[in-house]
Structure formats: C-alpha cells, structure tokens
Design an enzyme around this catalytic site. Sequence first.
Site, PDB file in Angstrom:
ATOM      1  N   ARG A  95       0.856  -1.198   0.000  1.00  0.00           N
ATOM      2  CA  ARG A  95       0.000   0.000   0.000  1.00  0.00           C
ATOM      3  C   ARG A  95       0.897   1.256   0.000  1.00  0.00           C
ATOM      4  NH1 ARG A  95      -0.768   4.783   2.293  1.00  0.00           N
ATOM      5  NH2 ARG A  95      -0.408   3.883   4.362  1.00  0.00           N
ATOM      6  N   ASP A  96       1.599   1.482   1.106  1.00  0.00           N
ATOM      7  CA  ASP A  96       2.381   2.721   1.254  1.00  0.00           C
ATOM      8  C   ASP A  96       3.530   2.786   0.249  1.00  0.00           C
ATOM      9  OD1 ASP A  96       2.906   5.158   2.390  1.00  0.00           O
ATOM     10  OD2 ASP A  96       3.513   4.413   4.342  1.00  0.00           O
TER      11      ASP A  96
ATOM     12  N   HIS B 141       4.859   3.815  13.231  1.00  0.00           N
ATOM     13  CA  HIS B 141       5.040   3.814  11.761  1.00  0.00           C
ATOM     14  C   HIS B 141       6.118   4.849  11.443  1.00  0.00           C
ATOM     15  CE1 HIS B 141       3.275   3.843   7.501  1.00  0.00           C
ATOM     16  NE2 HIS B 141       3.969   4.982   7.517  1.00  0.00           N
TER      17      HIS B 141
ATOM     18  N   HIS C 171       9.411   6.416   9.066  1.00  0.00           N
ATOM     19  CA  HIS C 171      10.088   6.523   7.771  1.00  0.00           C
ATOM     20  C   HIS C 171      11.573   6.752   8.028  1.00  0.00           C
ATOM     21  CE1 HIS C 171       6.769   7.005   4.633  1.00  0.00           C
ATOM     22  NE2 HIS C 171       6.164   6.644   5.757  1.00  0.00           N
TER      23      HIS C 171
ATOM     24  N   CYS D 277       9.481   9.722  -0.129  1.00  0.00           N
ATOM     25  CA  CYS D 277       8.944  10.920   0.510  1.00  0.00           C
ATOM     26  C   CYS D 277       8.645  11.914  -0.595  1.00  0.00           C
ATOM     27  CB  CYS D 277       9.979  11.490   1.480  1.00  0.00           C
ATOM     28  SG  CYS D 277       9.488  13.053   2.229  1.00  0.00           S
TER      29      CYS D 277
ATOM     30  N   ASN E   4       9.718   4.351   3.767  1.00  0.00           N
ATOM     31  CA  ASN E   4       9.369   3.696   5.021  1.00  0.00           C
ATOM     32  C   ASN E   4      10.550   2.920   5.555  1.00  0.00           C
ATOM     33  OD1 ASN E   4       6.825   3.982   3.356  1.00  0.00           O
ATOM     34  ND2 ASN E   4       5.954   3.280   5.282  1.00  0.00           N
TER      35      ASN E   4
END
Lengths: 315, 315
Positions: free
Chosen positions: B21-22, B212, B214, B245, B254
């Site tokens: 997803r991310d 979560h 990064h 990013c 991430n």
Amino acid sequence: MITSTQDRGKQRLYIQEVSVRDGFQMEPIFIPTDRKVEFINGLSRTGVAKIEVTSFTSPKAIPALADAEAVMCRIERAPGVEYAALVPNLRGCERALSCGVDEINLVMSASESHNMANLRMTPMQSLDQFAQIVKLVDGQARLNASLSTTFGCPFDGDIPLPHVLDTVARFVDIGVDGITLCDTTGMANPAQVARVCEAVKERWPAMAFTAHFHNTRGMGLANALAAVQSGIDRFDASLGGLGGCPFAPGASGNVCTEDMVHMFNAMGYDTGVDLDALLALAGELPQIVQHDIPGQVVKAGPSTRRYPVPAGKVA
Amino acid sequence: MITSTQDRGKQRLYIQEVSVRDGFQMEPIFIPTDRKVEFINGLSRTGVAKIEVTSFTSPKAIPALADAEAVMCRIERAPGVEYAALVPNLRGCERALSCGVDEINLVMSASESHNMANLRMTPMQSLDQFAQIVKLVDGQARLNASLSTTFGCPFDGDIPLPHVLDTVARFVDIGVDGITLCDTTGMANPAQVARVCEAVKERWPAMAFTAHFHNTRGMGLANALAAVQSGIDRFDASLGGLGGCPFAPGASGNVCTEDMVHMFNAMGYDTGVDLDALLALAGELPQIVQHDIPGQVVKAGPSTRRYPVPAGKVA
C-alpha cells in the site's frame, strides 16, 4: 529508557571524523593531496572534536593514502580539534611522530582470523607491538587503541564478551589514553552494544571509550543510540557515510557523520557541530569521490526544514 | 537502558507490512494485479502479523492502487495474518467491507495543513467522518486509526504533545481498536519518540499502538529502538524500504521490513518472521518496481553470514 534532555543541561558528545582515513582508503581513485588538505581544513571548521587525518601505512598496501606526510603536515590545525592518524607498526609510528600528530591510533582485531588477514600478525604479536609503540611515543602524542571486530568477525563470528574485556584490559595495562570499540563490518545490534558498552564503562568508568559503527545492515544510528544510552560519549563517523564494506559490494559504510549529528542535535545533545557546515561539506563529496554517497540528511534536509503547502494532493 | 533479552522469555513484536500500500502507491508504474496478488501471497508466508493490502481510495487520486477490490478479493488469506486496507472515506469503507477486509485503517493528520493537503478536510471533519465510519462498520471489521505527522509536519513543524494526546483521546472515544502513530515524513528523533510513546502507553496501557516510521533522515531503526524501549510492540514497515517521501526526491522511504526484522531478531525479540523468506521476497522487488531498493540487509546479508578468510589484505 531514554532520559528526556529537556530538563537537564545538554550532555556533550564528541564527534570524531574518519572519512578522510576510513573513507578515502576505500576509494578506487587517488584524491589529490591539495583536495584532501582543503577538505580536512573544511572539516576543522565544522566543530568536530577529532579528525583521523590519514594512515601511516605502506603506500603499497593503501595507495589512496600514500601522501600521509604531506597531508598531515600541510593541513591547518584548528584550536580545539585533535588530529589523529592510524599507525599499523613502529615504522608508521615514527612517520606519524615526525609530522607532530596529536594522537596515534593503534589497531588490532578482537578475532584471530581478522587480525591475521588485516595485519599479518597474531593478536598477541599486535599487543606486543602496541607496548613497543607506547614506549617509542613516550608522551609525544596521545595514544588510542582500536579494537576491530569487537561486535563480531566476518570470519570467526561471535566474539565472547569476556574476550573483549580481556583485550580491553590489556590496552589499559599498556597505558593507552583512549579505546575505540569497532563494529568493523556492521554486525552489532543495539542489545549487544548495550551489553558491551555497559560492561566496559562499569569496569573502566574513567577511560575515554569511542564507539565506531558501520551502517552495513542499517543499524548504525540505532547502535549509536544504544551506545549513548550506555554512557558512551565519543563517536567515530564518516561524512557522507563514506567507507563501504569489503565483503558486501553496494553495502553502506561507516555511520554517516551528518546523519548522526542531525539525530543527536535533534535529541538535545550538544555535539558542538554546526550541522549546516557539515551538510555543505558533505555536498562536495560526490564530486570529490565521483560517486553518490549514502547519507540521508544531505538528500532530505534536516527535520527542521519546512515546505510550502502544495497545491496538489500529497501522498 | 536496554534490558538484556538473554535472561527472560523472548518478547513478542508484531511486524505489519505496508509495502503493497504505502510503497506501491508511490511507484510511477502500475504493478499488474496478478503480480501484486502473487507478492502479497508471498508476504503471507513470511510470518508478518498484518498486511496493509491496498487503499480503497479514488482510482483517479492513486491510479497505482486502482485494482483494490481485485487484489483484496484474489489474495489467499493465511491463518494468523490480518489483512487490512486504508480507507479515506465512507465510500471507500463500503468498498473495503464488500471485500471482507479484516481491518479498516482510517487516516488523518495531527496538523491542520497536512490534513487539508492530503484529505481536503479539516481535522475536525476527519474526526466526524471517523465516527460515521465506525457506525457503518458496526463490528464487521477491526478499526485502526492512523495519525499522520504525529512527530512533525513538513508544513506546520512541531506538533505539541498535548495536541497528539488530545487527538488520540478522540480516537479512543470514537471506539477504534488500534492507533498508529505515523512519522509521515521522517521527522521524528528517538528522544521525541520516547516522550510520545511513553505518554500514550501510560495513559492508554491496553490500547494496541503501532509505530510507523520513515527512514527519510536515517533514523528509522533508531526510532524503532526508542519505541520498543517505550513499550510499543507493533511496527509498520515496508519490504525493501519502499515508500519514498514526496518532498525529498531520492530520500529513503518507510523503514525497511527486512532491516527491522533483522535488528529485532538479532536483539533477541520474537518477531515471528522468517528473515530468509523476507529476504528472498525483497530480492524480487527491484524487478517488480524496476528500480533499486534502499534496504541494507538484502545487500549485505544478515550479520550471521560468515565469509572465508581472504588470501589478500582486508581493509
């Protein structure tokens, strides 16, 4: 548990720059002496506590540092910065002393195989040589002993903590002023770093210990965090993350100075380092070494950077 | 202080995979649905606790995830793995429920500007929508609320801790089952992570909090270490470090799943994840996304890897 730094005076950490030795020695190109001198002069203005300027090793073994004398003698020394050099043997020690280094950095490995491969000596022979060098130096320079593969050896594997402590005890007995615990190929993890660092700080609370981490497996800053939590206040680091690992092509090298300073400054520690000056200098590195560098903050900017709200959608 | 894990039972940590997803949503190419399904089925066999499979957002906003229904319905669900989906609004929630997701992940930002830019709503409007979605879901799926920019906003800067706590309190009141604290653009530092995580764990000890992070500025694993030290046991991570990013071209995304699992496993935690399976899958990523990935362990190998002693000199 991390102690909040908001309710106490800022704790001082000492950042020791190794890019021009540990980094440059891995580069396939010879960086011109003038460029090295200019770069080191720039480093002297960033606020780092120490610079490992070069290695007085055989020019045949490490051609990239064949200009050790010239570099050491031509740099401008800034007040408050210590200028160190790696020295592999008595001959190297004489050369370093002739240039008036502030500190001589001796090196040996915690593991037999790595010491044999790197220095062609047994660890016992290395210790004997250390003792001879201490006599030769006789107070003309500070002495630091670096213990490679403290946190693991790529050939021999785990290094038992009692063996690390025994070797550190030998360094202390020989009379060195500082000791560096090196994670030479990036095998350390934070739990292990805490165990080792707490053990040495407990036994030798007054000794100046340095932690030297590599980011080979992405744990460099996590290990630095574990070390600072365990009472370590001196850290080797390499601008741009220059360094690499001879066993893992493409892997990251030494922990990146500007990323480490960025983290410690943001946490509220007093590193004494001007991050902007460091980032400006890191920005010159790709041109100097002619390849991209693994440092992150030089790409992303510091966490204090603000952006205008975009017109379009953000992810 | 890090507690040694040798003298106690291994503590369980839960690794939640967000690459599909991310990570995939940031990729400029559309990864074919079959390839996504195959990849997610591979992830299901690694031992991760949760997979955020897709986002039920507008295909116009994120074309890379336009096949949300197809992916969610076609994957093979492994026992013990939770299959979650991001849901930006009521329509997305209906779509997710029609596919029988295990968990719906709601998202809003701690900062006004980021919420407006990302969701075209004020934070208050987002909270109202959360409440409506909780009613709509009515127990058909678990509900998780993600708080973007918890540790800083690229537009607004610092987010005061009381504001984070107030928003988390609203999530709790609305009745969510879990809350994710997101360092959306990699601004967090370990001291701040400790302050925030300790505060939420103290006030809501029974809530399932996820961290979560990064790795935008290289602090991803250091922040994860600070979070686990502060009592957090659930971590989002992205295979290969996929993500990126939007504000820093070339910056890391991430925190990398295999690097995080490698660190936590080495520290003695029980992640339940088979690192070799994870590394094998990470090795497929460059071909899938058609570019190099920032993960380190996939390049260097795990710290347990041994090498033959070389014939020549090592650095």
